[in-house]
Design an enzyme around this catalytic site. Structure first.
Site, PDB file in Angstrom:
ATOM      1  N   LYS A 109      30.221  41.643  11.796  1.00  0.00           N
ATOM      2  CA  LYS A 109      31.636  41.723  12.133  1.00  0.00           C
ATOM      3  C   LYS A 109      32.474  41.317  10.929  1.00  0.00           C
ATOM      4  CE  LYS A 109      31.464  38.934  15.658  1.00  0.00           C
ATOM      5  NZ  LYS A 109      30.072  38.515  15.425  1.00  0.00           N
ATOM      6  N   HIS A 222      38.156  34.183  18.387  1.00  0.00           N
ATOM      7  CA  HIS A 222      37.909  32.784  18.055  1.00  0.00           C
ATOM      8  C   HIS A 222      39.079  31.904  18.461  1.00  0.00           C
ATOM      9  CE1 HIS A 222      35.430  35.112  15.119  1.00  0.00           C
ATOM     10  NE2 HIS A 222      34.523  34.279  15.592  1.00  0.00           N
ATOM     11  N   ASP A 404      40.875  27.685  51.318  1.00  0.00           N
ATOM     12  CA  ASP A 404      40.922  28.425  50.052  1.00  0.00           C
ATOM     13  C   ASP A 404      42.327  28.858  49.681  1.00  0.00           C
ATOM     14  OD1 ASP A 404      41.271  30.298  52.006  1.00  0.00           O
ATOM     15  OD2 ASP A 404      39.555  31.547  51.465  1.00  0.00           O
ATOM     16  N   GLY A 405      43.333  28.381  50.415  1.00  0.00           N
ATOM     17  CA  GLY A 405      44.715  28.596  50.017  1.00  0.00           C
ATOM     18  C   GLY A 405      45.315  29.929  50.403  1.00  0.00           C
ATOM     19  N   ASP A 406      44.611  30.732  51.231  1.00  0.00           N
ATOM     20  CA  ASP A 406      45.134  32.060  51.536  1.00  0.00           C
ATOM     21  C   ASP A 406      45.684  32.185  52.951  1.00  0.00           C
ATOM     22  OD1 ASP A 406      42.789  31.959  52.996  1.00  0.00           O
ATOM     23  OD2 ASP A 406      42.161  33.996  52.491  1.00  0.00           O
ATOM     24  N   CYS A 407      45.637  31.104  53.731  1.00  0.00           N
ATOM     25  CA  CYS A 407      46.013  31.207  55.140  1.00  0.00           C
ATOM     26  C   CYS A 407      47.470  31.627  55.313  1.00  0.00           C
ATOM     27  CB  CYS A 407      45.754  29.880  55.851  1.00  0.00           C
ATOM     28  SG  CYS A 407      46.147  29.925  57.617  1.00  0.00           S
ATOM     29  N   THR A 447      39.047  35.687  58.081  1.00  0.00           N
ATOM     30  CA  THR A 447      38.576  35.190  59.371  1.00  0.00           C
ATOM     31  C   THR A 447      39.697  35.131  60.400  1.00  0.00           C
ATOM     32  OG1 THR A 447      36.876  33.882  58.268  1.00  0.00           O
ATOM     33  CG2 THR A 447      37.440  33.252  60.512  1.00  0.00           C
ATOM     34  N   GLY A 484      33.252  34.278  67.115  1.00  0.00           N
ATOM     35  CA  GLY A 484      33.481  33.375  65.991  1.00  0.00           C
ATOM     36  C   GLY A 484      32.590  32.156  65.979  1.00  0.00           C
TER      37      GLY A 484
END
Length: 540
Positions: A109, A222, A404-407, A447, A484
């Site tokens: 390189k 780099h 997981d913060g998506d509700c 879910t 469930g």
């Protein structure tokens, strides 16, 4: 500033321990004793019939370069320290230990340290009687052409050169012929990188050069600063910026693009610089392919993945290689190098969409006839959906602690879809339940979405069987528990729904039913989770 967290023991030992781990887990590799040179385990046999191919450079770019050692690609890789050129002695050890009668080709390189150290080693090898040639890869398109010899760096396109040279060597060509094919490929490509954040070296503090709203365009592998910084922009715009630097004349100042692609067949590499997820790479590949097509290029080969990284850098690079029949044959030739591919041949196009099947009449939802929106039931649905949508921030905050913060966003998507579809809902409750289920199914996922869809479908079925509203509610809750797996006391939405169901069965008013549900929800504060992601993270 504190040292960044990494899965290492000691920063001074990281390359040696990486080499040890690589050798322990790959029986097709060996090392030159006393060095960080990794080679094919069958190098003795291979070097008798084909040119030995050696590449390398600083560590921190994994899977490059050791990941491309294998039949049909590299014979060996010389590993320096993290972002540091390997020594002359290490390169020379690789050449002398691994080269056979057909000689050796070095693929280097375009960094000053690599050029010098590989170059000195090559001169010593030639003096010792070993046929040896070198190909310099300088595919970076971030800087103007008149920047000088340090301008165009060798970046991810080096992988294409490895593959072309490897296939040529496998075919039995001489060292000069293999070098010629490698040089041709190196001259037919361009690359450009974009990063959301910098990388962090083992044992060092995180570099804070880029704040949360700034990205860098045209940076190297780099962590060195790029050609320019910019405010964050959508991924499509970032891809367009990267491709503009490669194929547009205006990017260079001399009116000539680095790589003209109109009416040309090309191979594309969309490369993660370390921390860019496969999801994001697919989004980037989508735009890359469509933009190249709009510029008159025919993309016939494509690869996406992490091929030449910069430790943990959140970024990507795009490499465009103009191909002809001979280069395509080299790219398509087999190799067992673990980090190569898969490269897909899309010259004949990609399969179209499979038509979405219609559900059998017995299970499909009726077409909404309207009328629900002006009813009491419709107004209740509207109020509930608006309340859920307005609660997104609070739901998200809670779920970030225990999930997981998506509700929040998931529930908001469902609520907004219900509000959108509400005017089409039937005034018939059983039909309305089924169309509610469709709205949830189409928008939510996850879910929560699946459980709510099950609730509405089971309730709708119960109503269609002539059952009462309270029995339909119970049927929905029972279905949620069955599918469930949750029960009372598991710290789930069931702990609010079950008390509500019991209150309905007792003939209580909606105000009392709501109060029962609220009390059930409050009671979850003292429960130990036995379901959902909160079950994995302990008390919260």
């Amino acid at each position: 500033m504190s040292t960044a967290k990494k899965f290492i023991n000691d920063a001074t030992d990281v390359v040696e321990e990486m080499v040890q781990g690589t050798l322990a887990s790959n029986p097709k590799l060996c090392r030159v004793a006393g060095t960080h040179v990794l080679a094919r385990a069958d190098y003795k046999d291979a070097s008798q019939s084909q040119v030995t191919l050696i590449s390398g450079g600083g560590s921190g770019h994994e899977p490059a370069h050791a990941g491309f050692i294998g039949d049909g690609m590299l014979s060996a890789a010389v590993l320096g320290g993290v972002f540091a050129s390997p020594s002359v002695s290490a390169v020379l050890s690789a050449i002398t230990a691994l080269s056979g009668p057909k000689g050796c080709l070095l693929i280097v390189k375009n960094y000053t340290g690599d050029r010098l150290n590989f170059g000195i080693a090559m001169q010593k090898a030639i003096a010792a009687g070993i046929p040896c040639e070198m190909v310099i890869v300088a595919d970076d398109c971030a800087l103007p052409k008149d920047k000088g010899i340090t301008g165009r760096r060798g970046v991810a396109g080096t992988i294409f050169v490895h593959k072309v040279a490897g296939a040529a060597a496998k075919a039995g060509l001489s060292v000069s012929e293999v070098a010629s094919e490698a040089k041709k490929a190196a001259e037919m490509m361009g690359s450009m990188g974009v990063a959301l954040d910098t990388c962090t070296l083992p044992g060092s503090a995180k570099n804070d050069r880029l704040d949360s709203g700034t990205i860098e365009i045209g940076l190297g592998i780099h962590g060195e600063p790029g050609a320019c910084q910019s405010p964050m922009m959508p991924s499509d715009s970032l891809v367009d910026k990267a491709l503009e630097a490669i194929v547009e004349p205006a990017a260079n100042g001399d009116g000539i693009p680095y790589l003209g692609v109109s009416n040309c067949e090309v191979a594309v590499l969309v490369n993660s610089l370390g921390a860019t997820s496969p999801m994001e790479l697919s989004v980037l590949a989508r735009r890359t392919l469509s933009t190249l097509k709009s510029k008159g290029a025919k993309v016939s080969r494509v690869m996406t993945g992490a091929f030449m990284t910069s430790l943990d850098m959140a970024g990507f690079s795009v490499t465009i290689l103009k191909v002809d029949d001979s280069i395509k044959a080299r790219l398509d030739a087999p190799t067992d190098a673990p980090a190569w591919g898969p490269m897909y041949n899309i010259s004949a196009g990609v399969p179209g969409e499979i038509p979405s099947p219609s559900l059998p009449a017995a299970t499909s939802s009726p077409q909404g006839s309207g009328g629900c929106v002006d009813s009491l039931f419709g107004r209740q649905i509207k109020a509930a959906a608006e309340a859920v949508s307005a609660s997104e921030a609070q739901l998200t905050a809670w779920d970030q602690v225990c999930g997981d913060g998506d509700c929040g966003i998931t529930m908001q998507r469902g609520a907004q879809q219900v509000l959108k579809d509400l005017p089409s809902y039937s005034a018939d409750p059983k039909d309305c339940m089924r169309t509610l289920a469709d709205s949830v199914s189409d928008s939510m996922g996850g879910t929560s979405g699946a459980l709510l869809e099950i609730f509405f479908r089971a309730a709708g079925t119960a109503l269609s069987q002539g059952k009462s509203a309270s029995d339909a509610f119970k049927a929905g809750v029972d279905a949620m528990m069955f599918y469930g797996g949750g029960q009372a006391g598991y710290r789930t939405m069931l702990d609010a729904l079950l008390p509500a169901s019991e209150a309905l069965a007792q003939g209580k008013s909606l105000t009392e039913v709501s109060a029962a549900a609220s009390a059930g929800a409050e009671a979850t504060k003292t429960m130990v989770a036995k379901a959902g992601r909160a079950n994995w993270v302990g008390q919260c």
